[in-house]
Scaffold this active site. Structure first.
Site, PDB file in Angstrom:
ATOM      1  N   GLN A   1      -4.570  -5.307   6.794  1.00 59.54           N
ATOM      2  CA  GLN A   1      -5.589  -6.198   6.221  1.00 59.54           C
ATOM      3  C   GLN A   1      -5.503  -7.614   6.768  1.00 59.54           C
ATOM      4  O   GLN A   1      -6.085  -8.529   6.190  1.00 59.54           O
ATOM      5  CB  GLN A   1      -5.455  -6.226   4.682  1.00 59.54           C
ATOM      6  CG  GLN A   1      -5.639  -4.894   4.011  1.00 59.54           C
ATOM      7  CD  GLN A   1      -7.078  -4.373   4.090  1.00 59.54           C
ATOM      8  OE1 GLN A   1      -8.014  -5.109   4.428  1.00 59.54           O
ATOM      9  NE2 GLN A   1      -7.265  -3.102   3.780  1.00 59.54           N
TER      10      GLN A   1
ATOM     11  N   HIS B   1       0.874  -1.176   0.000  1.00 59.67           N
ATOM     12  CA  HIS B   1       0.000   0.000   0.000  1.00 59.67           C
ATOM     13  C   HIS B   1       0.912   1.227   0.000  1.00 59.67           C
ATOM     14  O   HIS B   1       2.026   1.166   0.545  1.00 59.67           O
ATOM     15  CB  HIS B   1      -0.842  -0.043   1.280  1.00 59.67           C
ATOM     16  CG  HIS B   1      -1.903   0.997   1.374  1.00 59.67           C
ATOM     17  ND1 HIS B   1      -1.639   2.287   1.761  1.00 59.67           N
ATOM     18  CD2 HIS B   1      -3.237   0.942   1.140  1.00 59.67           C
ATOM     19  CE1 HIS B   1      -2.767   2.973   1.769  1.00 59.67           C
ATOM     20  NE2 HIS B   1      -3.757   2.180   1.396  1.00 59.67           N
TER      21      HIS B   1
ATOM     22  N   ASP C   1       2.980  -4.709   8.052  1.00 60.17           N
ATOM     23  CA  ASP C   1       1.772  -3.899   7.897  1.00 60.17           C
ATOM     24  C   ASP C   1       0.582  -4.852   8.007  1.00 60.17           C
ATOM     25  O   ASP C   1       0.283  -5.598   7.064  1.00 60.17           O
ATOM     26  CB  ASP C   1       1.813  -3.188   6.532  1.00 60.17           C
ATOM     27  CG  ASP C   1       0.486  -2.507   6.192  1.00 60.17           C
ATOM     28  OD1 ASP C   1      -0.472  -2.622   6.983  1.00 60.17           O
ATOM     29  OD2 ASP C   1       0.416  -1.867   5.122  1.00 60.17           O
TER      30      ASP C   1
HETATM   31  N1  PMP Z   1      -1.836  -0.762   4.471  1.00 67.02           N
HETATM   32  C1  PMP Z   1      -2.784  -1.498   3.913  1.00 67.02           C
HETATM   33  C2  PMP Z   1      -2.476  -2.893   3.473  1.00 67.02           C
HETATM   34  C3  PMP Z   1      -4.073  -0.974   3.753  1.00 67.02           C
HETATM   35  O1  PMP Z   1      -5.027  -1.726   3.202  1.00 67.02           O
HETATM   36  C4  PMP Z   1      -4.339   0.339   4.186  1.00 67.02           C
HETATM   37  C5  PMP Z   1      -5.709   0.954   4.006  1.00 67.02           C
HETATM   38  N2  PMP Z   1      -6.335   0.661   2.810  1.00 67.02           N
HETATM   39  C6  PMP Z   1      -3.306   1.073   4.763  1.00 67.02           C
HETATM   40  C7  PMP Z   1      -2.064   0.482   4.896  1.00 67.02           C
HETATM   41  C8  PMP Z   1      -3.523   2.478   5.256  1.00 67.02           C
HETATM   42  O2  PMP Z   1      -4.482   2.477   6.255  1.00 67.02           O
HETATM   43  P1  PMP Z   1      -4.985   3.837   6.967  1.00 67.02           P
HETATM   44  O3  PMP Z   1      -5.501   4.693   5.874  1.00 67.02           O
HETATM   45  O4  PMP Z   1      -6.039   3.362   7.895  1.00 67.02           O
HETATM   46  O5  PMP Z   1      -3.829   4.422   7.687  1.00 67.02           O
END
Ligand code: PMP
Length: 405
Positions: A202, A122, A199
């Protein structure tokens, strides 16, 4: 007993109509809905206990502080952390990842050093590392993945050099649904004496997490993806690492003593929690995690695995649909394309039928570049979704597929 109907009753938002249809909410990868107990926690806090934490001797402040610290211990239990000192409340996984990228690089990264992330991150686990590498003149290296959306472990092993300082990888891809073999990735990093962050944005809501069994150095997640309010999140780090890192932000609460000349920083976890935190949100995060522990995360995992398998089968039955990401082990999300249709059009037509999915790049533009596509349609599941919802979705999607043929 996992009773999806009774679980659905816990989520008031699910019983409404959207565009005159029963809401089918398949956008849980973006954010999950909140059970009544979580909503009640927030309302109760602002109607009964609200007061700033950690700096009051009066009753409300002490109650508020106790609730906050109780939530920290709930997170500790949920992820099997050895100590509540290692639980840092943040505003989300993005802040958790930035915190580590910035503080680690400030203390340990020098010109010519190398950081490893995967090519399926991400943006929030890519851009912070690009930023620090640019600042420190370090190099960012990428673990490639194949057409099925599976990381190339042999290529990963070859990325390590004596200059490798840190690895940060996603546990479950929000776009491909791939469950990465993080235990293996962690063990390989440690063979090279390199710390590794996961991370868990998910994964935390889909499978049991035991940070001690995994052996990673840092684990991060967002509250809003696990039935808790927005603006909440967690960074867990091994105490030895958190002790070594400098503070992320300066301000109230993160200090022990301050003079005009010098500040002595507070102990863990407060060293990383500058200013008034989202303590009501953290408290509600604790409620959400206790709610899930009552249901049993293994039961949720089983239910969602059935939904994933069922939806995959249904999508495969529509000849015009191609699934992007075909790893053997997947969780949470299925990305797909409909022949001849832009994903945004698919999403808009589904919305007219009350079905919420997400379309676009899902903050993973490099994945789209790899497949040579502008975006995907993505359905993503939560504990309250049902096979009946998938049936209805598949019926509508078949019609859409014929329309665009
Ligand atoms: N990492 C992953 C794998 C995600 O799916 C997401 C959100 N889609 C994030 C990081 C970022 O999350 P947030 O916007 O809640 O900080």
């Amino acid at each position: 007993m996992f009773d999806v109907q009774s679980i659905r009753n816990d989520f008031p938002i699910l019983s409404q109509k959207v565009n005159n249809h029963d809401l089918i909410y398949f956008d849980n990868g973006a954010t999950t809905q909140k059970p009544q107990v979580v909503i009640d926690t927030i309302v109760d806090a602002y109607t009964k206990t609200n007061s700033n934490i950690h700096r009051g001797i009066h009753t409300l402040s002490q109650t508020s502080t106790n609730l906050y610290e109780q939530a920290r211990r709930t997170v500790q239990t949920f992820i099997h952390a050895p100590s509540d000192k290692e639980i840092i409340f943040t505003k989300g996984v993005t802040e958790s990842l930035n915190l580590v990228a910035q503080t680690f690089s400030e203390a340990f990264l020098k010109e010519g050093d190398e950081i490893i992330v995967s090519a399926m991150e991400h943006h929030s686990n890519l851009v912070p590392w690009q930023m620090v590498c640019e600042r420190k003149k370090a190099t960012l290296k990428f673990i490639p993945f194949n057409h099925d959306g599976v990381l190339d472990i042999e290529a990963y092993k070859k990325l390590f050099t004596t200059k490798t300082k840190f690895v940060s990888v996603v546990h479950v891809s929000n776009t491909l649904g791939t469950v990465n073999p993080i235990k293996l990735l962690i063990d390989i990093a440690h063979e090279h004496n390199v710390p590794i962050m996961i991370d868990g944005a998910q994964s935390i809501q889909h499978c049991p997490i035991d940070v001690q069994a995994l052996g990673c150095d840092f684990f991060a997640f967002s509250g809003h993806k696990i039935y808790a309010p927005t603006g909440t999140g967690v960074l867990w780090g091994k105490e030895e690492w958190l002790e070594k890192l400098p503070p992320y932000q300066g301000g109230g609460d993160m200090i022990k003593t301050v003079s005009l000349e010098k500040t002595i920083y507070n102990e863990l976890p407060f060293k990383f929690e500058a200013g008034t935190t989202n303590y009501v949100g953290a408290h509600a995060l604790g409620t959400a995690l206790r709610y899930l522990m009552n249901i049993g995360i293994e039961n949720i995992q089983k239910h969602e695995a059935e939904l994933m398998a069922y939806a995959t089968q249904k999508l495969r039955e529509i000849p015009q649909v191609t699934i992007i990401g075909n790893a053997e082990e997947k969780a949470g999300a299925i990305s797909f394309l409909v022949k001849g249709a832009h994903c945004a059009d698919v999403g808009m037509i589904l919305d007219k039928q009350g079905i919420a999915i997400r379309t676009g790049t899902h903050c993973t533009e490099p994945i789209m570049t790899y497949y040579g596509i502008p975006g995907t349609a993505r359905m993503s599941f939560a504990l309250y979704n049902t096979k009946e919802e998938i049936d209805y979705f598949a019926k509508i999607l078949s019609k859409i597929a014929l329309m665009f043929e």
